[in-house]
Scaffold this active site. Structure first.
Site, PDB file in Angstrom:
ATOM      1  N   LYS A 110       0.816  -1.219   0.000  1.00 10.21           N
ATOM      2  CA  LYS A 110       0.000   0.000   0.000  1.00 10.21           C
ATOM      3  C   LYS A 110       0.850   1.270   0.000  1.00 10.21           C
ATOM      4  CE  LYS A 110      -4.164  -2.196   1.594  1.00 10.21           C
ATOM      5  NZ  LYS A 110      -3.808  -3.603   1.870  1.00 10.21           N
TER       6      LYS A 110
HETATM    7  C1  LIG Z   1      -4.488  -4.669   1.396  1.00 11.04           C
HETATM    8  C2  LIG Z   1      -3.727  -5.945   1.265  1.00 11.04           C
HETATM    9  C3  LIG Z   1      -4.147  -6.963   0.395  1.00 11.04           C
HETATM   10  C4  LIG Z   1      -5.426  -6.868  -0.404  1.00 11.04           C
HETATM   11  O1  LIG Z   1      -5.393  -5.863  -1.384  1.00 11.04           O
HETATM   12  P1  LIG Z   1      -6.759  -5.298  -1.994  1.00 11.04           P
HETATM   13  O2  LIG Z   1      -6.366  -4.179  -2.870  1.00 11.04           O
HETATM   14  O3  LIG Z   1      -7.586  -4.872  -0.833  1.00 11.04           O
HETATM   15  O4  LIG Z   1      -7.388  -6.432  -2.727  1.00 11.04           O
HETATM   16  C5  LIG Z   1      -3.345  -8.074   0.293  1.00 11.04           C
HETATM   17  N1  LIG Z   1      -2.220  -8.218   1.023  1.00 11.04           N
HETATM   18  C6  LIG Z   1      -1.795  -7.266   1.871  1.00 11.04           C
HETATM   19  C7  LIG Z   1      -0.541  -7.501   2.650  1.00 11.04           C
HETATM   20  C8  LIG Z   1      -2.529  -6.100   2.022  1.00 11.04           C
HETATM   21  O5  LIG Z   1      -2.093  -5.153   2.859  1.00 11.04           O
END
Ligand SMILES: *Cc1c(COP(=O)(O)O)cnc(C)c1O
Length: 461
Positions: A110
């Site tokens: 993210k």
């Molecule tokens: C947020 C997240 C996901 C999922 O991603 P999305 O965009 O919500 O589908 C998967 N793995 C990790 C480590 C995350 O932080």
């Protein structure tokens, strides 16, 4: 380029308006009216660094609202905080390629979007003179990445809701040990979906939203998705250098459908992706809709991949909008059913169309742990979210899949040590974090109580 709401009842927005607004005023999600076609530019884009590739991909979406030089500076500044020169390096194991997306300041993918969004917010506010109050909900990683994206930035406050006791201890500390004045952590009773619902309620209270200049950092914000398109291109180019004849298949551990939706857009923009493997944990609403056509909300289960413990997958609405031929009335009807009956159905033709692009898989905790253990023996240690995607790739008929590694294994050391019998190496960024001073407020799920916390903070400034 204009941004339109999937529910069709809001005026089209410019890029800047879409960034600041987050959720559309009719409760829908903002999507670009059309996407640019890069299919004739792939050869030229192959040569670019991550940052320069990001610039080329963002330009048509930004549509001249920021000049190229400003955009370039914002991108370069955002990726300076990463500790790998390739930003998102691709590693090859015997069976799969692993796209490491966790080299940013909070060690989860993210950061890639939120470092940029933080800098973009600061720039846009700086030129408009107004303040912004960011409200977000997190299942763990969004919160820390968003907080690190905006900490200490002028004109911005952030209020981050997380479900109390349902994020990992390290995830919690990555949020609560940020002591900057402009950061407020709120632990609510309930699940991530409850936190997300509170945030949506605040955004849908238009009077409140306007009075408080609310902004969004969840993947309902278009920029989150846009920034994630880049690494699909970047990884595809690196992969093709070694495997020129293999089809491009990505496996994506999925929760809110943001990450995989970026892959869908990369494909729509002309990157020849054959398939996107949609990997879920036991919270399998997306697996179920892609196998039965029925989107039906069930109980949320707590799993060893908590960032995917989601039942209401916000970004799925963006894909649905394409799937129903951009028929906003149809989306309103589906979302109305979801609100009143907790379910809706897509047609069998729509299901076939979706299955053309996505290959769904549902991975259990046992399979996740077994996958971590197997790769650890071969010399690669992965986190449980990444392992969900890798297990799904192994289970499929595709070989040489590019698997998205969404978090550093040290963030989820309990699951990793359970699988391998060893603690993962702790990177410098996390050392001592569990003992650092922290700040957090508790709240019920009552929106009124959340509003009080926000008002108290804003009136004290
Ligand atoms: C947020 C997240 C996901 C999922 O991603 P999305 O965009 O919500 O589908 C998967 N793995 C990790 C480590 C995350 O932080």
């Amino acid at each position: 380029m204009k941004y339109v709401s999937t529910r069709g009842l809001s005026e089209p927005r410019s890029f800047k308006e879409a960034v600041i607004e987050g959720l559309a005023r009719d409760g829908g999600l903002l999507v670009p009216e059309n996407v640019p076609d890069f299919s004739s530019r792939l050869e030229e884009l192959k040569e670019l660094s991550y940052q320069d590739l990001a610039l080329q991909i963002f330009l048509p979406f930004v549509n001249g609202e920021l000049d190229e030089n400003t955009l370039k500076q914002l991108i370069n500044k955002s990726y300076q905080s990463f500790n790998h020169k390739e930003i998102t390096p691709l590693r090859f194991t015997n069976s799969v390629a692993i796209l490491e997306l966790f080299h940013g300041p909070t060690l989860a993918f993210k950061d890639i979007a939120l470092q940029f969004l933080g800098n973009l917010f600061e720039y846009l506010l700086g030129s408009s003179g107004t303040g912004l109050n960011i409200i977000g909900a997190t299942s763990g990683d969004t919160g820390s990445a968003a907080i690190h994206g905006v900490r200490g930035k002028k004109g911005i406050s952030i209020f981050m809701l997380h479900p109390k006791g349902k994020v990992s201890p390290i995830q919690e500390k990555q949020m609560t040990t940020v002591l900057d004045e402009n950061v407020v952590n709120i632990a609510i009773e309930g699940t991530f979906d409850d936190a997300q619902r509170i945030v949506k309620d605040l955004f849908n209270d238009l009077e409140y939203k306007d009075q408080h200049s609310l902004g969004a950092v969840n993947s309902i914000n278009w920029v989150r998705v846009m920034a994630q398109i880049v690494y699909y291109f970047y990884a595809a180019f690196r992969f093709q250098e070694y495997n020129p004849d293999q089809p491009l298949v990505f496996s994506v551990p999925t929760g809110n459908f943001g990450d995989i939706f970026a892959g869908y857009l990369a494909r729509k923009m002309g990157l020849p992706i054959e398939k996107l493997i949609l990997a879920t944990n036991e919270n399998d609403i997306l697996y179920r809709v892609m196998t039965t056509g029925q989107y039906k909300i069930q109980q949320v289960h707590s799993t060893i991949s908590p960032s995917m413990d989601i039942q209401i997958s916000s970004n799925f609405e963006r894909f649905l909008y394409d799937l129903v031929g951009k028929d906003a009335e149809e989306i309103r009807s589906m979302m109305g059913k979801l609100a009143s009956k907790k379910e809706f159905k897509i047609s069998s033709q729509q299901l076939d169309d979706a299955r053309n692009i996505f290959h769904p898989a549902r991975i259990s905790a046992e399979q996740t742990l077994a996958t971590i253990a197997k790769y650890h023996k071969e010399g690669y240690t992965m986190d449980p979210h990444t392992a969900v995607g890798v297990a799904a790739a192994e289970q499929s008929s595709y070989s040489h899949v590019i698997c998205l590694a969404t978090a550093h294994p040290a963030k989820f050391s309990d699951a990793v040590s359970k699988a391998t019998g060893e603690e993962p190496d702790i990177p410098e960024l996390l050392e001592g974090i569990l003992k650092k001073p922290s700040q957090c407020q508790a709240s019920s799920q009552d929106v009124k109580e959340i509003k009080e916390i926000i008002d108290r903070k804003l009136s004290s400034q």
